[in-house]
Design an enzyme around this catalytic site. Structure first.
Site, short mmCIF file in Angstrom:
data_model
loop_
_atom_site.label_atom_id
_atom_site.label_comp_id
_atom_site.label_asym_id
_atom_site.label_seq_id
_atom_site.Cartn_x
_atom_site.Cartn_y
_atom_site.Cartn_z
N ASP A 103 0.62 -1.31 0.22
CA ASP A 103 0.14 0.06 0.07
C ASP A 103 0.89 1.23 -0.13
OD1 ASP A 103 -2.28 -1.60 0.22
OD2 ASP A 103 -2.27 -1.40 2.42
N TYR A 104 0.26 2.27 -0.40
CA TYR A 104 0.85 3.68 -0.43
C TYR A 104 1.61 4.02 0.94
CZ TYR A 104 1.18 8.79 -1.54
OH TYR A 104 1.63 10.03 -1.58
#
Ligand code: URA
Length: 236
Positions: A103-104
């Site tokens: 994820d970011y």
């Protein structure tokens, strides 16, 4: 110039004899043109060969790197929203791409390669490659919560496979838990904690099978060594 079946074998597709079968089955294209006859010659430097639509690359030209992904980077080759991508952090000539996704706001071990077989093996659940994460959780966690994670919790309507979960540190306002899973569903770790009512404040992947992030600095990358590559190629 080398014979197409030898080139395919050198790319790790299969034995020369089986490559002949694949050619006769009409599954091979050279520079987009179907080649279904034996004895065809290819130029290893310039020709693009695909099998079932997937480009093949000589094993000797395969590149494998690990990156310590920091927060704030998207795991993709190009982001439509123009955010920073992990590709900006690595500097290799070969067209590598990330294997799987972080994820970011997740940090940690990310493998990038141009080896399509490996990508398949590392992301397909049937190979059961373990992924180890360190999660910082808000609030406390009880042994029975960890036990639930180990046995499996409901995520997106389906129970997760057995996992390993261990409390490694306690703070005033939270704790650190190590979670080892071998599936790779979307946002799986965060959703597993959510399923037991916990919020993940920070997440980092530290291992994929026998590949360990170790002391590699945040934002830094390195080529995998021969032992690590051999391990990945031998995954069954
Ligand atoms: N699980 C998550 O929730 N996020 C990741 O980035 C990886 C695994």
């Amino acid at each position: 110039m080398i014979r197409l079946n030898k080139y395919m074998a050198d790319c790790g597709v299969d034995s020369r004899r089986n490559c002949d079968k694949i050619i006769l089955e009409g599954r091979v294209r050279v520079n987009r043109k179907l080649v279904n006859e034996l004895g065809f010659m290819v130029n290893e430097d310039n020709d693009t060969v695909t099998v079932d639509g997937r480009k093949i690359v000589l094993k000797s030209k395969n590149v494998y790197i690990m990156l310590h992904k920091p927060k704030g980077y998207v795991t993709t080759v190009k982001d439509e929203k123009e955010r920073k991508t992990v590709m900006e952090l690595v500097d290799v000539k070969a067209r590598v791409y990330p294997v799987g996704r972080l994820d970011y706001d997740t940090e940690g071990l990310l493998i990038l390669t141009n080896d399509g077989d490996l990508t398949y093996k590392l992301t397909h659940p049937k190979y059961e490659v373990t992924k180890k994460y360190v999660a910082r959780i808000e609030g406390e966690i009880e042994e029975r919560d960890l036990e639930q994670l180990r046995r499996g919790v409901e995520v997106d309507g389906k129970k997760t496979a057995p996992a390993k979960a261990k409390l490694v540190e306690k703070y005033d306002d939270g704790c650190k838990v190590e979670l080892t899973i071998h599936e790779g569903r979307n946002h799986q770790v965060k959703k597993m904690f959510e399923a037991i009512g916990k919020n993940v404040a920070f997440l980092k992947r530290t291992e994929m099978g026998e590949i360990r992030l170790g002391g590699l600095g945040r934002g830094k990358w390195r080529h995998l060594n021969d032992k690590e590559i051999a391990y990945l190629r031998e995954l069954k």
